[in-house]
Design a protein around this motif. Structure first.
Motif, PDB file in Angstrom:
ATOM      1  N   UNK B  93     -20.736  39.073 -42.626  1.00 52.34           N
ATOM      2  CA  UNK B  93     -21.514  38.533 -41.446  1.00 52.34           C
ATOM      3  C   UNK B  93     -21.870  39.864 -40.465  1.00 52.34           C
ATOM      4  N   UNK B  94     -21.131  40.839 -40.379  1.00 52.06           N
ATOM      5  CA  UNK B  94     -21.217  41.708 -39.538  1.00 52.06           C
ATOM      6  C   UNK B  94     -22.481  42.847 -39.901  1.00 52.06           C
ATOM      7  N   UNK B 124     -16.877  36.382 -56.572  1.00 55.48           N
ATOM      8  CA  UNK B 124     -16.083  35.768 -57.184  1.00 55.48           C
ATOM      9  C   UNK B 124     -14.538  35.513 -56.480  1.00 55.48           C
ATOM     10  N   UNK B 125     -14.275  36.426 -55.385  1.00 55.69           N
ATOM     11  CA  UNK B 125     -13.281  36.588 -54.895  1.00 55.69           C
ATOM     12  C   UNK B 125     -13.314  36.207 -53.536  1.00 55.69           C
ATOM     13  N   UNK B 127     -15.685  34.021 -51.910  1.00 51.35           N
ATOM     14  CA  UNK B 127     -16.461  33.283 -52.009  1.00 51.35           C
ATOM     15  C   UNK B 127     -16.087  32.381 -50.702  1.00 51.35           C
ATOM     16  N   UNK B 128     -15.318  31.893 -50.216  1.00 49.24           N
ATOM     17  CA  UNK B 128     -15.066  30.984 -49.253  1.00 49.24           C
ATOM     18  C   UNK B 128     -14.056  31.632 -47.921  1.00 49.24           C
ATOM     19  N   UNK B 130     -13.908  33.714 -44.000  1.00 42.90           N
ATOM     20  CA  UNK B 130     -14.576  33.820 -42.738  1.00 42.90           C
ATOM     21  C   UNK B 130     -15.588  34.705 -42.390  1.00 42.90           C
TER      22      UNK B 130
END
Lengths: 167, 185
Positions: B93-94, B124-125, B127-128, B130
């Motif tokens: 995100x940054x 793959x690692x 993925x989900x 923050x």
């Protein structure tokens, strides 16, 4: 005379009495707990004492224990005596509703960024820190991602079978 | 067909036509085709690597794989001189606003290659988590996607050649979509 864990423990107990608790030596590393109001006093004593001379802050981080009501967050300090090559670790606990802990920046300059990181991920409010803002995550983030209530993975995914990852 | 033959086959054609005359040749052709042909054979990549895919990209650039054989040798450290950005790695995100700014600073025409699972879908690692953007195409438009974790240098070369083909074709986004739909039916 070499600095042993027993000498450190004895000196700490002489100085602070019952305030320092839960001494143990997992893997040979002296570990103890102190009340959060006394974290600076303990560190200052460890720093100033000529025999102890713990003058290097190796690591500073936090741990979240959601079941430990009233003391959910632990701040962990790793200190190093570079002369005798001895390491110790101590923890202070704080409530998650008011996570105020005194900053160690006056004692160790290296605490500055490490406390910012701890604030970033766990939301520990270091009282007296000169620049307490997020260091790794984006400034707009409105939560503390390493706290346990924040889910690690999307719980609805079925393609990640735990067995395939050895968990 | 051998891949090398395939590459030779698709790269041999000069977009225009040479008309022989007694005093020399005259080049004729559609101006767009010639421009696209020239463009596709001199793509300057931006040196931009955010994680491990960057190592494969360096390998592709160095002696063993050597992407200068296809006209990609002039890697630029500034977006103002680059034509193609290879997103080699995870975009967090940054980093997303930085990537957008780099893309905006590149002069038109500009192309984007998303290299590896992280750039395609968040990885793959991670993925989900923050911090990760779930696919670089949430930030900037992507022309070619290469799967892999990381893709082998051959795969990167393949994608670069695919980008050349795409440029030579000279189609707009809408034309590509129409034609790919038509070919499926």
């Amino acid at each position: 005379m070499a600095l042993t864990n027993d000498i450190i423990q004895q000196k700490l107990q002489e100085k602070f009495g019952d305030a320092v608790t839960n001494f143990s030596q997992p893997y040979g590393m002296l570990t103890f707990e102190a009340p959060k109001e006394m974290n600076l006093k303990v560190m200052q004593f460890l720093y100033d004492d000529d025999q102890l001379a713990f003058r290097f802050l190796t690591d500073l981080c936090a741990v979240h224990f959601p079941d430990n009501k009233g003391n959910e967050l632990a701040v962990v300090y790793h200190l190093h005596n570079l002369v005798e090559n001895v390491r110790i670790r101590f923890r202070v606990f704080t409530s998650i509703d008011q996570p105020d802990v005194f900053t160690a920046t006056q004692l160790f300059s290296s605490a500055n960024w490490q406390e910012r990181e701890t604030y970033d991920f766990y939301g520990v409010n270091f009282v007296g820190h000169p620049n307490l803002k997020r260091i790794l995550n984006v400034d707009e983030m409105d939560y503390f991602p390493m706290r346990k209530e924040f889910p690690l993975e999307d719980q609805v995914r079925i393609d990640k079978d735990d067995e395939m990852f050895g968990r | 067909m051998d891949v090398r033959e395939q590459i030779k086959e698709s790269n041999k054609d000069f977009a225009g036509q040479i008309i022989e005359t007694p005093t020399g040749g005259i080049i004729s052709g559609t101006f767009d085709d010639i421009v696209n042909w020239a463009r596709s054979n001199s793509l300057w990549p931006l040196t931009f690597a955010t994680s491990c895919c960057g190592i494969e990209m360096m390998s592709t650039a160095s002696a063993k794989y050597d992407f200068s054989r296809f006209g990609f040798e002039v890697a630029r450290a500034t977006p103002r001189q680059a034509d193609v950005i290879i997103i080699a790695g995870t975009i967090v995100n940054k980093m997303a606003p930085v990537l957008k700014r780099l893309y905006d600073q590149m002069p038109d025409p500009k192309y984007v290659i998303a290299m590896g699972a992280c750039a395609i879908s968040g990885g793959p690692f991670f993925y989900n988590t923050y911090s990760v953007v779930k696919g670089a195409d949430h930030v900037i438009p992507v022309d070619v996607y290469i799967p892999g974790c990381p893709p082998r240098p051959e795969a990167l070369l393949h994608s670069l050649i695919a980008l050349q083909e795409k440029i030579k074709l000279g189609w707009t986004r809408a034309q590509i979509r129409e034609n790919s739909l038509a070919s499926k039916v």
